[in-house]
Design an enzyme around this catalytic site. Structure first.
Site, mmCIF file in Angstrom:
data_model
loop_
_atom_site.group_PDB
_atom_site.id
_atom_site.type_symbol
_atom_site.label_atom_id
_atom_site.label_comp_id
_atom_site.label_asym_id
_atom_site.label_seq_id
_atom_site.Cartn_x
_atom_site.Cartn_y
_atom_site.Cartn_z
ATOM 1 N N GLY A 119 -2.946 32.130 30.798
ATOM 2 C CA GLY A 119 -1.969 31.569 31.616
ATOM 3 C C GLY A 119 -0.750 31.795 31.604
ATOM 4 O O GLY A 119 -0.220 32.612 30.892
ATOM 5 N N GLY A 137 3.621 30.344 32.555
ATOM 6 C CA GLY A 137 4.403 29.354 33.102
ATOM 7 C C GLY A 137 5.793 29.874 33.507
ATOM 8 O O GLY A 137 5.890 31.033 33.220
ATOM 9 N N GLY A 183 7.196 30.963 29.655
ATOM 10 C CA GLY A 183 6.077 31.708 28.673
ATOM 11 C C GLY A 183 4.985 32.098 29.179
ATOM 12 O O GLY A 183 4.451 31.615 30.506
ATOM 13 N N LYS A 190 1.703 30.354 22.648
ATOM 14 C CA LYS A 190 2.563 30.322 23.769
ATOM 15 C C LYS A 190 3.879 31.470 23.448
ATOM 16 O O LYS A 190 4.319 31.114 22.623
ATOM 17 C CB LYS A 190 3.210 28.964 24.242
ATOM 18 C CG LYS A 190 4.180 29.245 25.086
ATOM 19 C CD LYS A 190 4.810 27.563 25.280
ATOM 20 C CE LYS A 190 5.959 27.475 26.124
ATOM 21 N NZ LYS A 190 6.823 26.100 26.070
ATOM 22 N N ASP A 227 8.298 14.876 31.757
ATOM 23 C CA ASP A 227 7.636 15.609 32.749
ATOM 24 C C ASP A 227 6.042 15.346 32.672
ATOM 25 O O ASP A 227 5.239 16.376 32.732
ATOM 26 C CB ASP A 227 7.773 16.993 32.309
ATOM 27 C CG ASP A 227 7.543 18.096 33.393
ATOM 28 O OD1 ASP A 227 7.365 17.722 34.824
ATOM 29 O OD2 ASP A 227 7.077 19.262 33.425
#
Length: 417
Positions: A102, A104, A107, A124, A217
């Site tokens: 993944g 983002g 990161g 991460k 968030d």
């Protein structure tokens, strides 16, 4: 009268202690053995000063100090040493990178495997050559907050490695394999199933709010299923989390527009408040039940207007009275009048058996907006162009952010509409 001689010999167990790039140690355990005793042995034999020591069984199960008394003879224990967070070799020696899973805004997420215990983790990696000291402090905030949290529905942070010279932070976290809750939010999900997920979210946020920690968030993408075979969830991405009452560190609104509370969109909003999490929780509950978000419009300006006017609709004919009431005390424009997370947790929707009733209306949509005065206040905004300007005029809105351990990739078109 003779007395029985007591001996500790039967309570002493010989075990093997191993670690990466170290020769095995014969470890003698007795009922009084502490982690500090093991650390002293490591210091003598391996010449390692273990400031933070973690012990694992070979199957990856972590053991605590209280568990030492039950370790059986012949057991092999793995010692994970952490001498210096700035030592990059710790990460390289302890974990293998399996694959990239993944990415983002800040990161990249990798799937990692511990070399000795074979435990799967999410790694991460956040790096930037343009970081300032303040940026590093913000990243430190996330790990400091996660270290304070120990809840079954909150992702666990195992380790953090900071490399200031390389402008890089690496966080080793719990690996969640089930994908985000966004994939579950569709019209086929029953109200009972939505309640099961929602209760876990509310319990975790109540735990945070007890400690004055505000997530800031919350959204469906930041709630992960632990695995594909269970319905247990974990809240992730505490990257912008903070303590209640703390001043905002940026002039920009950070978050996702569809989940933002009305006060967060106001230029007068200067301090972190629990109510913004509660509003987002309401959006999550609504999204799970109805398969879409409550305030989403055809454009950002329409979404913005729906939020500040508190305009949302009930789009199913069969829903419970308790759910409608719960949403009505969450979606309140004034945060001082809004229910807090503990009111939500104790609400009848979570406590009582589900009672479905038929709504009496001819169409599908019923408007539930609570604040008619707010709606009138903004009724003078006439044109689409004016609305578009309103969205951006006072404060920039960041519409999407990264997820700390988001391991699934959901196409934009597949997200809630």
């Amino acid at each position: 009268m003779s007395s029985t001689k007591f001996t500790m010999q039967s309570y002493v167990r010989s075990c093997t202690l191993i670690s990466t790039n170290q020769n095995p140690i014969r470890l003698m355990l007795n009922p009084n053995t502490k982690f500090s005793d093991v650390a002293k042995l490591i210091q003598i034999v391996w010449r390692q000063n273990a400031q933070q020591l973690r012990l694992f069984l070979i199957d990856g199960t972590e053991i605590e100090e209280k568990d030492l008394i039950s370790i059986k003879k012949g057991t092999t224990l793995y010692a994970q040493l952490k001498n210096d967070e700035s030592d990059l070799s710790n990460l390289k020696f302890e974990y293998d990178i399996v694959k990239r899973v993944g990415e983002g805004g800040q990161g990249i997420i990798f799937l990692g495997k511990h070399k000795e215990t074979k435990e799967l983790v999410a790694i991460k990696k956040i790096s930037s050559s343009t970081w300032q000291d303040q940026d590093m402090e913000i990243l430190e905030q996330e790990s400091l907050i996660l270290k304070q949290l120990d809840h079954k529905n909150i992702v666990k942070l195992y380790e953090k490695f900071t490399y200031p010279n390389q402008k890089e932070v690496i966080m080793v976290m719990e690996y969640l394999q089930g994908g985000s809750l966004l994939t579950q939010a569709n019209s086929k999900l029953t109200e009972g199933e939505a309640k099961h997920f929602s209760r876990q979210v509310v319990e975790a946020i109540a735990y945070c709010h007890e400690r004055k920690i505000i997530h800031c968030d919350l959204k469906l993408e930041n709630i992960m299923l632990s695995s594909l075979s269970c319905k247990d969830i974990k809240i992730i991405d505490f990257g912008v989390s903070n303590y209640a009452g703390q001043p905002l560190v940026t002039e920009n609104v950070v978050g996702t527009l569809s989940y933002l509370a009305p006060e967060v969109l106001s230029s007068s909003y200067k301090f972190i408040q629990p109510g913004q999490d509660v509003w987002a929780v309401g959006c999550i509950i609504y999204g799970l039940v109805f398969g879409k978000l409550p305030f989403d419009g055809n454009s950002p300006s329409e979404t913005y207007r729906n939020i500040i006017q508190c305009n949302y609709q009930i789009t199913k004919k069969s829903v419970s009275k308790e759910l409608i009431h719960l949403l009505s005390i969450i979606f309140v424009v004034n945060p001082k009048e809004r229910a807090n997370i503990f009111d939500v947790l104790s609400h009848n929707w979570f406590r009582e058996q589900l009672k479905i009733f038929k709504l009496n209306f001819s169409g599908i949509n019923v408007r539930i907006g609570r604040s008619s005065s707010v709606a009138k206040m903004y009724s003078s905004r006439k044109s689409y162009d004016e609305d578009q300007g309103l969205v951006i005029s006072q404060r920039k809105i960041v519409f999407s952010r990264r997820s700390v351990t988001r391991l699934d990739k959901v196409p934009f078109g597949a997200k809630i509409k």
